[in-house]
Design an enzyme around this catalytic site. Sequence first.
Site, mmCIF file in Angstrom:
data_model
loop_
_atom_site.group_PDB
_atom_site.id
_atom_site.type_symbol
_atom_site.label_atom_id
_atom_site.label_comp_id
_atom_site.label_asym_id
_atom_site.label_seq_id
_atom_site.Cartn_x
_atom_site.Cartn_y
_atom_site.Cartn_z
ATOM 1 N N THR A 13 -1.862 -18.537 -19.146
ATOM 2 C CA THR A 13 -2.559 -17.979 -17.972
ATOM 3 C C THR A 13 -3.969 -18.566 -17.861
ATOM 4 O O THR A 13 -4.469 -18.784 -16.755
ATOM 5 C CB THR A 13 -2.605 -16.443 -18.029
ATOM 6 O OG1 THR A 13 -3.165 -16.039 -19.285
ATOM 7 C CG2 THR A 13 -1.222 -15.842 -17.890
ATOM 8 N N LYS A 31 -14.267 -14.601 -23.665
ATOM 9 C CA LYS A 31 -15.138 -14.599 -22.491
ATOM 10 C C LYS A 31 -14.234 -14.914 -21.302
ATOM 11 O O LYS A 31 -13.072 -14.509 -21.322
ATOM 12 C CB LYS A 31 -16.288 -15.584 -22.692
ATOM 13 C CG LYS A 31 -17.263 -15.059 -23.761
ATOM 14 C CD LYS A 31 -18.512 -15.888 -23.984
ATOM 15 C CE LYS A 31 -18.258 -17.096 -24.817
ATOM 16 N NZ LYS A 31 -19.478 -17.631 -25.469
ATOM 17 N N GLY A 32 -14.730 -15.563 -20.281
ATOM 18 C CA GLY A 32 -13.867 -15.827 -19.125
ATOM 19 C C GLY A 32 -13.727 -17.311 -18.875
ATOM 20 O O GLY A 32 -14.557 -18.103 -19.321
ATOM 21 N N GLN A 48 -5.601 -20.648 -14.664
ATOM 22 C CA GLN A 48 -6.890 -20.362 -14.036
ATOM 23 C C GLN A 48 -7.716 -21.622 -13.897
ATOM 24 O O GLN A 48 -8.318 -21.879 -12.864
ATOM 25 C CB GLN A 48 -7.665 -19.350 -14.894
ATOM 26 C CG GLN A 48 -7.222 -17.935 -14.689
ATOM 27 C CD GLN A 48 -7.401 -17.544 -13.256
ATOM 28 O OE1 GLN A 48 -8.512 -17.433 -12.768
ATOM 29 N NE2 GLN A 48 -6.315 -17.373 -12.554
ATOM 30 N N ILE A 82 -5.296 -10.439 -9.693
ATOM 31 C CA ILE A 82 -5.372 -11.191 -8.434
ATOM 32 C C ILE A 82 -4.648 -12.529 -8.560
ATOM 33 O O ILE A 82 -4.954 -13.489 -7.859
ATOM 34 C CB ILE A 82 -6.845 -11.383 -7.994
ATOM 35 C CG1 ILE A 82 -7.669 -12.099 -9.068
ATOM 36 C CG2 ILE A 82 -7.475 -10.039 -7.704
ATOM 37 C CD1 ILE A 82 -9.107 -12.396 -8.640
ATOM 38 N N ILE A 134 -9.307 -17.616 -26.351
ATOM 39 C CA ILE A 134 -8.407 -17.743 -25.210
ATOM 40 C C ILE A 134 -7.255 -16.757 -25.429
ATOM 41 O O ILE A 134 -6.476 -16.889 -26.368
ATOM 42 C CB ILE A 134 -7.916 -19.201 -25.083
ATOM 43 C CG1 ILE A 134 -9.116 -20.129 -24.819
ATOM 44 C CG2 ILE A 134 -6.878 -19.324 -23.971
ATOM 45 C CD1 ILE A 134 -9.969 -19.774 -23.611
ATOM 46 N N LEU A 135 -7.179 -15.772 -24.568
ATOM 47 C CA LEU A 135 -6.240 -14.667 -24.801
ATOM 48 C C LEU A 135 -4.795 -15.099 -24.583
ATOM 49 O O LEU A 135 -3.877 -14.558 -25.190
ATOM 50 C CB LEU A 135 -6.586 -13.489 -23.886
ATOM 51 C CG LEU A 135 -8.000 -12.929 -24.098
ATOM 52 C CD1 LEU A 135 -8.326 -11.861 -23.062
ATOM 53 C CD2 LEU A 135 -8.139 -12.360 -25.507
ATOM 54 N N GLU A 188 -13.769 -18.824 -13.577
ATOM 55 C CA GLU A 188 -14.789 -19.439 -12.724
ATOM 56 C C GLU A 188 -15.359 -20.697 -13.364
ATOM 57 O O GLU A 188 -15.690 -21.651 -12.670
ATOM 58 C CB GLU A 188 -15.891 -18.424 -12.438
ATOM 59 C CG GLU A 188 -15.319 -17.221 -11.697
ATOM 60 C CD GLU A 188 -16.362 -16.265 -11.164
ATOM 61 O OE1 GLU A 188 -16.108 -15.646 -10.127
ATOM 62 O OE2 GLU A 188 -17.432 -16.122 -11.777
#
Lengths: 732, 316
Positions: free
Chosen positions: A621, A688-689, A625, A468, A616-617, A692
Amino acid sequence: MQFDTPATTNPIDRLKVVGQPIHRIDGQLKTTGRAMYAYEWNDPNVSYAYGYPVGAAIAKGRIKSMDVSDAKKAPGVLAVVTTLDVGELKKGNFNTAKLFGGDEVQHYHQAIAVVVAETFEQARAAAALVRVDYAEEKGVFDLGKAMDTAVKPEESQEPDTAVGDFDVAFTSAPVTLDETYTTPDQSHCMMEPHASIAAWNGDELTVWTSSQMIDWWRSDLATTLGIDKEKLHLMSPFIGGGFGGKLFLRADAVLAAFGAKEAGRPVKVALPRPLMPNNTTHRPATIQRVRIGADRDGRITAIAHQSWSGDLPGGGPETAVNQTRLLYAGANRMTAMRLAALDLPEGNAMRAPGEAPGLMALEIAIDEMAEKLGMDPVQFRILNDTQVDPENPERPFSQRNLIGCLEVGAERFGWNQRRGPGSRRDGNWLIGVGVAAAFRNNLLVPSGARVRLDREGIVTVETDMTDIGTGSYTIIAQTAAEMLGLPIEKVAVQLGDSRFPVSAGSGGQFGGNCSTAGVYAACVKLREAVAQKLGFNSDDVVFENGQVRSGNRAVLLAEAAGSDGLVGEDTIEWGDLSKTHQQSTFGAHFVEVGVDVATGESRIRRMLAVCAAGRILNPITARSQVIGAMTMGVGGALYEELAVDTRSGFFVNHDLAGYEVPVHADIPRQEVIFMEETDPMSSPMKAKGVGELGLCGVSAAIANAIYNATGIRVRRYPITLDKLIGGLPDVA
Amino acid sequence: MRAFTYERASSVEAAAKAAASNPEAKFIAGGTNLLDLMKLEIETPTHLIDVNDLGLDKIEPTQEGGLRIGALVRNTDLAAHKTVRRDYGLLSRALLAGASGQLRNKASTAGNLLQRTRCPYFYDTNQPCNKRQPGSGCSAIGGFSRQHAVVGTSEACIATNPSDMAIAMRALDAVVETVKGDGSRRAIPIADFHRLPGDTPYIETVLEAGEIITAVVLPPPIGGRQIYRKVRDRASYAFALVSVGAVIQPNGTGRIAVGGVAHKPWRVEAAEAELPTGVRAATGVLLADARPTEQNRFKVELVERTLAAVISEARG
Ligand SMILES: Cc1cc2nc3c(=O)[nH]c(=O)nc-3n(C[C@H](O)[C@H](O)[C@H](O)COP(=O)(O)OP(=O)(O)OC[C@H]3O[C@@H](n4cnc5c(N)ncnc54)[C@H](O)[C@@H]3O)c2cc1C
Ligand code: SF4
């Protein structure tokens, strides 16, 4: 693959590709306009027709009749399908509001007809000719007034939690705070509107759409249309933003399907911008009461967070209290959510649902409490850190480095230069700084992928995961490249197609970790297939530099694939690690604002986010985010508010002129720091992410900075100048 | 958008005549406002007369020492014009505070003067609005009215005129030159050009049917410190909550026009006479008859504070 024991060393840890700052592999397609978004699909051999939606003009009631005779006679019109024509439709799983069908109007701008014509302009003109006779009913539109009628939502939402005895501890605490905060309804306002193209072939339907969750949409669209899910092919390879607004099936897809059936042609439908805020979902408004009690040295002894929100009957609450269960220590605690039935459009997930509005309140309260205690707000947060779930001290966090984020951030930001409220000035600007903690849970969702190795040595990943704008294409390619010892150029990624294995999809900041873990699992399968074909002992096999090696044998991957190629497919599934360990992401936001001493206009001067969110992949990017999320937090703090007309029940400022989001001039220097962290409990990726997390707490940091600048505490978002002007120094 | 016919006018007189003979015709200049309104069927002309090719795109000195600005001069070109920047800084600043670079490249001087309100109910054809549909009522009164007017309002309408440029034109005492359908010409002082809503909020200017704007004339420069201060929620690309256009002379006298508060650029000469007494006194006269709503009451104080900031900037 069942992930039920903490990850040990695995090929991802090589970090030759994963973790590297690699630019988006789909970036060139996007910057050259070749990435095809839903509405842009164009087969030159197909003559598409255009559908234009009609939205209800009332907020609640019934449609007595619809007159489409003029619309049908209008130039170019091929078909008109009304909500009365199709009758009651089954509702999908994920929507609260009905999308189409039947005579009931549940909210303003609900889709009630689609007009299909040869051109977009003809369809739009004809849509204006549809006449509707309504029986309007009175509705409830004002959360403030409906608060008293709010009820406890379903138990599955855990509406009430309590540990210890909050009331007693709060009453006896020497320092207490009891304040109420409000957050308004907010709109996702993604750039790409909801859009779909539907094409029938007999009883089979193909839909190009803009969806964050392919499988959810597929099920819900099949249910809504009453067709077999297997007959439905959905594609959504590129998405121009979603922020949760495209998690659930929307009316554009339903209207396109009905329009295409009736017109006997493939039909394109996009929601017009002014229809979006009322037709789709939004982040619901909240009223939040926070109470905190502490002893004199600043230790929290009691903390309570209550939240009221509204939704259509059958909907759910905005879970604004959730972070308060986990963020700070304190032996006596309670949370409560109450839900009022409102006849406004459907409230639902928007980026960091729950935590985003919850922290907007809680993190002002923490700032206020620190001030009451005469403590620095950074120190107050550090003092009340907890390394275990405060409701269940047996349960540790898998990783928790909030303290590190606060300390590194304070150092980098120059926090020690902070002065008391209203004491710094730069020309006409009152200057202030603010801090807030960021917190967002790490969610785990099963995710599948298929990986093909061909005789050219190219690896193709197929998964219904979506991108997205987050960078899914890139991190998935990095994962496959790392697992198979290839450079990223040798990996192709295909996303967003219902023919591919079902993935986690994009939501709840779980997409990055879960979808790459699914690709990891599929790659493990592919590695086994390669090893098996070559007769290698899979334990000592190494995939490196385009080769597969075992002992002193080495074979090129291309060769190993052979002319038929090899395939690996798997789904990552999650064991109990998220139950035994609380998995969350943490951060700290630091903001400097200027408030115009005469007008009360607040402008951001600089922002810093420090995140501790697992591996952090891809730092590029991930940074995108976070800065995007910080920008959204600026909007939430300073101007984003869907204005409710409480008489007629709709969001009045329903376009991008009326609903202001930040523009470039609003966003100054943004800095992001990622703490070194790997989390073996979260997945084989140890990630993780962040998507958000970057939003969580930002608005409160801004609110706190405005307080520091002006000495005016605003507890009602957004903090527009009218809420400040009465308290500013005299300038006349 | 309804279907319409289209012509490119060949002369000013022909354009005015064609427009006067067809009550459903409209001129189109940059189209940045008109087309948006047509898409939403707020404006529904059946015929468009394109006025872009009439040679109205020049900026020329007048014999009196002022400046004649062709009706089709683009906002970008006007803001960048050397004489405007030197002698009419207020105008240049007001223009640059409006819209975006792309829009200003298209937007014309006449079109800017005639742009319609941004009242959100005006934009939603489901909602009652006396300006869009005479007699249907005003949804903003008692509704979402944070952006709306506080002075010169009526029971029928509380909308604002959203133009930044017009505030500068008003402070500079510009004159609007027109040609009517019968070929006659007139010059309308900007003070008389826009109307208050009264009972007829759908009539926004004194232009007659078919009357075309050919130019806007600025009187000779008046010097002074020329300041345009636009107050808004976000830093750019937003309409004014309140704006102040000011020309302040070294002796403390000056001219003040205010935007975001009324159905027209708001200037009260008697308020200017109070300037030497102080900002509070001047604002008191300027907004003497203010009747704000609950939601836009803040504008009264905001005008005073913004004016104070402008005056102190002018002195500093
Ligand atoms: C997103 C957005 C943001 C904006 N922000 C701002 C802002 O911050 N501040 C601001 O001031 N403005 C703003 N605007 C408005 C913009 O300034 C106007 O749209 C523009 O000035 C209109 O000029 P135009 O030439 O495009 O007019 P058109 O759209 O072509 O015409 C507007 C009206 O003028 C009439 N007309 C045009 N020329 C003549 C003529 N010669 N004689 C008689 N009648 C004529 C037309 O018939 C029509 O009714 C914004 C607009 C948009 C779309
Ligand atoms: S303020 Fe004027 S434009 Fe707005 S709704 Fe009322 S009548 Fe219409």
